[in-house]
Design a protein around this motif. Structure first.
Motif, PDB file in Angstrom:
ATOM      1  N   GLY A  13       6.400  -2.670   4.495  1.00 46.41           N
ATOM      2  CA  GLY A  13       5.547  -2.979   5.634  1.00 46.41           C
ATOM      3  C   GLY A  13       6.360  -3.332   6.860  1.00 46.41           C
ATOM      4  O   GLY A  13       7.492  -3.810   6.764  1.00 46.41           O
ATOM      5  N   LYS A  14       5.777  -3.157   8.036  1.00 49.89           N
ATOM      6  CA  LYS A  14       6.533  -3.319   9.275  1.00 49.89           C
ATOM      7  C   LYS A  14       6.835  -4.772   9.593  1.00 49.89           C
ATOM      8  O   LYS A  14       7.719  -5.059  10.409  1.00 49.89           O
ATOM      9  N   HIS A  15       6.124  -5.711   8.958  1.00 49.69           N
ATOM     10  CA  HIS A  15       6.367  -7.134   9.237  1.00 49.69           C
ATOM     11  C   HIS A  15       7.316  -7.763   8.231  1.00 49.69           C
ATOM     12  O   HIS A  15       7.539  -8.975   8.273  1.00 49.69           O
TER      13      HIS A  15
ATOM     14  N   PHE B   6       2.530   6.588  -6.881  1.00 51.09           N
ATOM     15  CA  PHE B   6       1.535   7.579  -7.306  1.00 51.09           C
ATOM     16  C   PHE B   6       2.078   8.995  -7.144  1.00 51.09           C
ATOM     17  O   PHE B   6       1.894   9.844  -8.021  1.00 51.09           O
ATOM     18  N   SER B   7       2.746   9.254  -6.033  1.00 49.88           N
ATOM     19  CA  SER B   7       3.306  10.588  -5.800  1.00 49.88           C
ATOM     20  C   SER B   7       4.321  10.949  -6.877  1.00 49.88           C
ATOM     21  O   SER B   7       4.360  12.090  -7.352  1.00 49.88           O
TER      22      SER B   7
ATOM     23  N   SER C 278       0.821  -1.209   0.000  1.00 52.47           N
ATOM     24  CA  SER C 278       0.000   0.000   0.000  1.00 52.47           C
ATOM     25  C   SER C 278       0.857   1.263   0.000  1.00 52.47           C
ATOM     26  O   SER C 278       0.587   2.210  -0.759  1.00 52.47           O
ATOM     27  N   ARG C 279       1.892   1.298   0.829  1.00 51.23           N
ATOM     28  CA  ARG C 279       2.755   2.479   0.860  1.00 51.23           C
ATOM     29  C   ARG C 279       3.620   2.589  -0.380  1.00 51.23           C
ATOM     30  O   ARG C 279       3.935   3.693  -0.827  1.00 51.23           O
TER      31      ARG C 279
ATOM     32  N   GLU D  86      13.770   1.327  -8.318  1.00 51.85           N
ATOM     33  CA  GLU D  86      14.610   1.108  -7.148  1.00 51.85           C
ATOM     34  C   GLU D  86      13.815   0.936  -5.862  1.00 51.85           C
ATOM     35  O   GLU D  86      14.327   0.383  -4.894  1.00 51.85           O
ATOM     36  N   ILE D  87      12.577   1.402  -5.823  1.00 48.39           N
ATOM     37  CA  ILE D  87      11.772   1.218  -4.615  1.00 48.39           C
ATOM     38  C   ILE D  87      10.825   0.027  -4.750  1.00 48.39           C
ATOM     39  O   ILE D  87      10.232  -0.401  -3.756  1.00 48.39           O
ATOM     40  N   SER D  88      10.685  -0.535  -5.958  1.00 48.64           N
ATOM     41  CA  SER D  88       9.750  -1.641  -6.181  1.00 48.64           C
ATOM     42  C   SER D  88      10.465  -2.976  -6.028  1.00 48.64           C
ATOM     43  O   SER D  88      11.654  -3.090  -6.313  1.00 48.64           O
TER      44      SER D  88
END
Length: 506
Positions: free
Chosen positions: A226-228, A29-30, A22-23, A146-148
């Motif tokens: 995600g945090k997990h 999108f940004s 989600s993030r 790079e973020i995906s």
């Protein structure tokens, strides 16, 4: 043995199932709001030029043929300059800040055009929005790749192309109902919104690791996944890729690990433009009129935009299923068949009699209206008159589902990490300079030889695209960026033995 095998195969499953996208989607999108602004500014001249050339225009802003030609063509020059600037900024300040910096020339450019009191302000504003477009084109695909993670990188890599098409459609929809000055004001909104959202988005984890900021990289990756999510395996793979590369020197650029991926990306951007997509979109109405096709100008942009949007959406859905090479093959084949059909049709279509007018732009405008009027007066359209329209739509469909989005995606995937910022700027610069030269050459070729010669050249280029895809382009579907780099380092293998041993030891 039977118990150990499923345990080893299932081990990555819990690790991957904990990814929360989600993030990541919010960050993408940004960033792609910059591509929305790019698509909007690219076609800004389409509804504005007729108003500035009309007798009712402000005398200080009324454009002649030469001034109108510069207003339309100065954007690619600005985009080329923006690509050169991105070559430096991508590695100096990073991908995210480079994208945010593009908002500055964009906003200033729209302010100049919206408040213009003379022609030079319009030209300067158009040039500045071109700079912003070149910067975003060079930085956004790299940031997204790079973020995906590899499972969604193909789909997310198509987002810049999709949002650019949406930006063009938004401009076409607003053009008939919104005054041209307010169109410039509206163009500032996506750029400003992009900056506001990107402030809260993380920087590229690969960029942070390259700078030696391990804790920031870990926080950025955890925010994106995600945090997990267990970030240790992915971070170790990225760090291994950085450690094995180090800093590149000019002499090292002669080694295959560097020059092969850079050459592939540059040639793909060159061939992408040489297919003739830019002059096809820019001179669509003229092409239809010279091909004896009657299509009202108000519908041209809608048809083209709808076909482009549909085909890019198809490519995005198939990118991580069918693979990059399969879509490139399909794209090249569709463009070849449609360009060949257009070549044969234009060869059998008689050229208009008499010498060519001394001013090409004026002749294209008037010949377009005359051809449409003559065709409408001739009665029902024959099947032969439909062929150029269908072939052009197939050409655009083929381009937008393959050589359009995949060229951008592969540029961000295959370029080596240490040279990615500079090389991506080089690719964008080559692309826009090629677009500028080809668009101007197209008008002269059509004036002297008709549509036959340009279409014949585009047909040959489509064959070259097919051969280049088969021989030179690696299949990157499902591969991490580190595996892709290892492919060029070793020659023909994506396997990273060291990373595998690290993963097993963990």
């Amino acid at each position: 043995m039977e118990e150990e095998t499923p345990l080893l195969n299932k081990r990555p499953t819990p690790h991957e199932s904990k990814i929360n996208n989600s993030r990541l989607f919010l960050a993408v999108f940004s960033a792609v709001l910059g591509n929305f602004s790019f698509g909007y500014s690219l076609v800004y001249s389409s509804p504005v030029l007729p108003k500035l050339k009309s007798p009712d225009a402000d005398p200080r802003l009324r454009m002649g043929t030469e001034q109108a030609a510069w207003f339309g063509s100065i954007y690619p020059l600005g985009a080329a300059a923006g690509g050169l600037g991105a070559m430096l900024l991508n590695d100096m300040i990073g991908r995210k800040l480079s994208i945010m910096m593009s908002a500055l020339p964009s906003v200033i450019g729209y302010l100049l055009m919206g408040g213009a009191v003379n022609i030079w302000m319009l030209l300067a504003g158009r040039f500045l929005t071109g700079i912003a477009g070149g910067m975003t084109a060079a930085s956004i695909p790299v940031y997204i790749s790079e973020i995906s993670h590899k499972d969604v990188r193909g789909t997310l890599g198509s987002c810049p192309q999709i949002t650019a098409v949406f930006g063009a459609l938004a401009l076409y929809a607003l053009g008939p109902v919104v005054p041209w000055r307010w169109l410039a004001v509206a163009g500032e909104v996506p750029a400003l919104l992009m900056v506001v959202l990107l402030v809260f988005m993380p920087r590229s984890p690969r960029r942070l690791l390259a700078l030696g900021r391990e804790q920031q990289a870990e926080r950025a990756l955890r925010w994106l996944r995600g945090k997990h999510y267990d970030t240790s395996i992915e971070l170790s793979a990225i760090q291994h890729s950085i450690d094995t590369q180090g800093k590149v020197t000019w002499s090292q650029l002669a080694t295959p690990i560097y020059y092969k991926p850079i050459l592939i990306a540059v040639v793909m951007r060159f061939l992408q433009q040489m297919t003739g997509i830019t002059p096809t979109l820019v001179y669509l109405e003229t092409i239809f009129s010279k091909s004896n096709v009657s299509v009202p100008p108000s519908y041209d942009a809608i048809i083209v935009g709808a076909v482009r949007l549909f085909s890019v959406a198809v490519a995005a859905s198939l990118m991580d299923k069918a693979g990059r090479k399969a879509l490139l093959y399909t794209s090249s084949l569709l463009m070849f068949l449609s360009a060949l059909t257009l070549t044969m049709n234009s060869h059998t279509t008689a050229c208009p009699p008499g010498p060519a007018p001394p001013n090409l732009t004026v002749s294209l405008d008037y010949s377009s209206h005359n051809a449409i009027g003559d065709t409408l007066a001739a009665g029902p359209q024959t099947a032969a008159g439909i062929i150029p329209l269908i072939s052009t739509m197939v050409f655009i469909f083929g381009y937008a589902m393959g050589w359009g989005p995949i060229t951008w995606l592969l540029m961000s995937e295959v370029l080596p990490l240490v040279a990615r910022g500079v090389a991506s700027g080089l690719c964008v610069t080559v692309s826009w300079l090629t677009a500028f030269v080809l668009t101007h050459a197209f008008t002269h070729l059509v004036d002297r030889y008709g549509l036959y010669l340009p279409y014949l050249c585009f047909t040959v280029v489509c064959v070259l695209c097919l051969l280049f895809s088969a021989v030179c382009v690696p299949e990157t579907r499902g591969r991490s960026l580190e595996e892709i780099e290892n492919y060029f380092r070793t020659g023909r293998t994506f396997t990273i033995n060291r990373s595998r041993s690290i993963q097993q030891s963990n």
